[in-house]
Design an enzyme around this catalytic site. Structure first.
Site, short mmCIF file in Angstrom:
data_model
loop_
_atom_site.label_atom_id
_atom_site.label_comp_id
_atom_site.label_asym_id
_atom_site.label_seq_id
_atom_site.Cartn_x
_atom_site.Cartn_y
_atom_site.Cartn_z
N HIS A 91 -34.60 -8.27 -29.03
CA HIS A 91 -35.42 -9.12 -29.90
C HIS A 91 -35.83 -10.43 -29.23
O HIS A 91 -36.26 -11.37 -29.89
CB HIS A 91 -34.67 -9.45 -31.20
N ASP A 149 3.11 -1.13 -1.01
CA ASP A 149 3.30 0.19 -0.40
C ASP A 149 2.90 0.23 1.07
O ASP A 149 1.90 0.84 1.44
CB ASP A 149 2.53 1.24 -1.21
N HIS A 168 3.26 4.08 2.68
CA HIS A 168 2.30 5.18 2.73
C HIS A 168 1.46 5.15 4.02
O HIS A 168 0.93 6.16 4.44
CB HIS A 168 1.36 5.13 1.51
N HIS A 216 -2.36 7.35 6.38
CA HIS A 216 -3.42 6.86 7.26
C HIS A 216 -3.19 7.20 8.73
O HIS A 216 -3.76 6.56 9.61
CB HIS A 216 -3.58 5.35 7.08
N ASP A 247 -7.06 7.43 0.73
CA ASP A 247 -6.32 6.89 -0.43
C ASP A 247 -6.74 7.52 -1.75
O ASP A 247 -5.90 7.82 -2.60
CB ASP A 247 -6.53 5.37 -0.54
#
Lengths: 456, 180
Positions: free
Chosen positions: A112, A214, A217, A222, A364
């Site tokens: 509007h 973490d 990991h 990786h 990941d």
């Protein structure tokens, strides 16, 4: 919990984690009711990251983002302050701004033609004669502002709750760590232009907890990225004696003290050289300890959903989009004082390693999405998840490191303390009552002025 | 291709040339879909620039060039050596997100060939539709357009430049381990 495993509001959320035994109930990663409570209890009451000051250099500069699932406009005002308000018209609720970023004198709703100034206040409307004199108080009509906006060394945060503790208290002693990123050189930091966004079919906490602690990991997930960038050499073993987890109010920094691990992942001799030249100056500025930590294998999250890799220059938030979905927004953060060609080199390297097509990042998403969606299994999700690594390695009263400190970088310590904070927020009736975890050491605002800091 | 010298001079690609470049594009994505990355690398020029910008939604009145400014964040801003790193990763045997392998199909359409200032180089426009499927039911599609520069070298063409314009804003996929 009811018999069918549904969560009642006002529940005891402490039952979903056990810090002493070291487990987390997997239902927190997929349950719709828990997710809705997170939006109420956590995202509507936390300091949410909304911008870096460098993204909004001029009056009228704006960007759009989210606090939880609430869309907000973040805009620089003529007086240089930054205002944050909900991107929804108070008339019929339509979304007002559709651009990711830009410069505007006003925001106009497509429905509007209601127009708002850069602070979100109603400043005009199409066919104003539709309203008689007492129909509307224009001075009180506006897009809903957040309760508070505050900045810490370039990072701008906002909260919807007026009772949220000050940003300084919220960050607490974690500022000692944060300054390694934000204040390692005169001039501070800035964001590179652009923002890369991608959507993951995963719970937002998997991103946040991965970065909060973490390190474990990395050597496995990786491995392919490490071997590709080093010509076949895997991640080196972690020095468990000289690496740490540190947690303050759910924020966590896991780190080594070898000084080069994260920087070397970028694979750029120019970046390495820059930081090596900076390091002695950093020691003068922030103390020896911090200059040694900087650049080491490390990852960081600020509670609830803000993460970065110090030395790798990726900065990101995990925006919740439902229990099984989040949007990752990533930026590149660099020192303002760096030469332009080095900023370019860093930007290229960040995208090569931690963009959606990055050598490290791309492994990941598979993990986080499958950790989430597998919990659709009724019996699968009854099994508690193991968060026990390093549970007895707490270091009491470390002479230098603030926060709750655990020795050994391969650990679930920061993750456990992240979930402890999650319980704090989920259960707190008012955020005024949030405990400091742990009791702060710092009293002033400036970590560089801590007594004896240069000796450390 | 004995008649092409005159055609290059007149700067109008022949049907034969267009066909040859089309076949080159098709062969390229067949190698990618079959994960024959070493052969694919041989199609890339030593001075390759492989560029895919990030997408920022802005109003029409905003003339900021978000697409060609290489100082901004890009999905890809690669030369041949960094493309090689990406390929090397796939060969390590520990690229877990690719084992079991992803199923790929690249559809390449809307191919147009234009001559350039250099007689041995051609601009080639195309659109791509890249489909990926993983494990049970993970799938996504990536759609966009490309502007390439291909260079004739002997009896083949080498990719010198690729500008990939994605048509998404938020990448609706958890990674981008695919060449487009």
């Amino acid at each position: 919990m009811t018999a069918n495993g549904q969560v009642n509001s006002g529940e005891d959320f402490g039952r979903f984690i056990d810090l002493r035994k070291g487990w987390v109930d997997r239902r927190i990663f997929s349950d719709e009711k828990i997710y809705q409570r997170e939006l109420q209890q956590i995202f509507a009451r936390s300091w949410n990251f909304v911008a870096h000051e460098s993204q909004l250099p001029r009056a009228g500069d704006f960007l759009t983002t989210y606090m939880g699932e609430d869309p907000v406009i973040v805009a620089r005002q003529r007086d240089q302050s930054i205002k944050v308000f909900i991107n929804s018209c108070p008339h019929r609720g339509n979304r007002v701004c559709f651009a990711d970023a830009g410069n505007a004198r006003r925001f106009v709703c497509n429905y509007h033609g209601w127009a708002f100034d850069t602070a979100g206040k109603l400043s005009g409307m199409h066919a104003e004669y539709a309203y008689d004199e007492n129909d509307i108080d224009k001075s009180q009509t506006r897009m809903q502002p957040v309760a508070k906006v505050a900045a810490y060394k370039g990072l701008v945060f906002a909260t919807f709750d007026p009772d949220t503790p000050s940003l300084d208290d919220w960050l607490g002693d974690f500022r000692w760590y944060l300054d390694m990123l934000l204040d390692n050189e005169e001039g501070g930091t800035e964001f590179i232009g652009g923002c890369i966004r991608s959507e993951f079919p995963a719970n937002w906490k998997f991103g946040a907890e991965n970065f909060v602690g973490d390190a474990y990991h990395a050597g496995w997930t990786h491995d392919s990225g490490a071997r590709a960038t080093t010509g076949g050499i895997p991640f080196p073993d972690i020095d468990m004696e000289n690496s740490f987890h540190s947690s303050v109010n759910g924020h966590g920094w896991e780190f080594g003290t070898e000084g080069v691990g994260d920087i070397s992942l970028l694979g750029s001799p120019a970046v390495m050289e820059y930081y090596e030249k900076l390091r002695p100056k950093m020691a003068d500025r922030l103390g020896k300890m911090r200059s040694q930590i900087w650049g080491s294998v490390a990852s960081v999250s600020l509670f609830p959903n803000i993460s970065f890799l110090p030395g790798i220059s990726t900065f990101r938030i995990w925006l919740p989009k439902g229990p099984e979905k989040f949007e990752l927004r990533t930026w590149v953060i660099v020192n303002k004082a760096m030469p332009e060609d080095l900023k370019r080199e860093i930007t290229k390297r960040v995208m090569l390693t931690f963009g959606p097509g990055g050598l490290f990042e791309m492994d990941d998403g598979e993990n986080w999405s499958n950790c989430t969606t597998v919990n659709r299994g009724e019996v699968t999700r009854r099994q508690l998840l193991h968060y026990g690594s390093g549970i007895s390695r707490r270091v009491d009263d470390h002479p230098i490191l603030p926060g709750t400190v655990f020795r050994g970088q391969y650990s679930d310590a920061n993750q456990r303390l992240f979930y402890e904070r999650w319980v704090d927020l989920m259960e707190a009736k008012s955020v005024k009552d949030l405990p400091q975890r742990p009791e702060p050491r710092m009293t002033g605002r400036e970590t560089r002025e801590l007594v004896g800091v240069s000796a450390l | 291709m004995t008649s092409t010298i005159e055609d290059r001079a007149s700067r109008r690609p022949t049907l034969e040339l267009i066909k040859e470049l089309e076949q080159t594009l098709y062969r390229e994505v067949r190698l990618l879909d079959q994960e024959r990355h070493d052969e694919w690398m041989e199609m890339l020029a030593e001075d390759l620039h492989y560029h895919m910008p990030g997408i920022e939604t802005r109003y029409r009145r905003d003339k900021t060039d978000t697409l060609h400014d290489l100082s901004r964040m890009c999905y890809y801003n690669d030369d041949k050596s960094t493309i090689q790193l990406r390929v090397d990763r796939l060969k390590t045997g520990t690229a877990w997100s690719e084992d079991p392998p992803t199923r790929y199909a690249h559809l390449i359409t809307n191919i147009e060939v234009e001559p350039t200032e250099r007689p041995e180089e051609y601009t080639v426009y195309s659109n791509f539709y890249a489909y990926r499927s993983r494990n049970e039911r993970d799938e996504d599609t990536l759609v966009g357009s490309r502007e390439d520069l291909w260079r004739r070298e002997g009896d083949r063409f080498l990719l010198v430049k690729r500008f990939i314009l994605p048509k998404w804003s938020v990448l609706l996929s958890k990674n981008l381990n695919v060449f487009l």
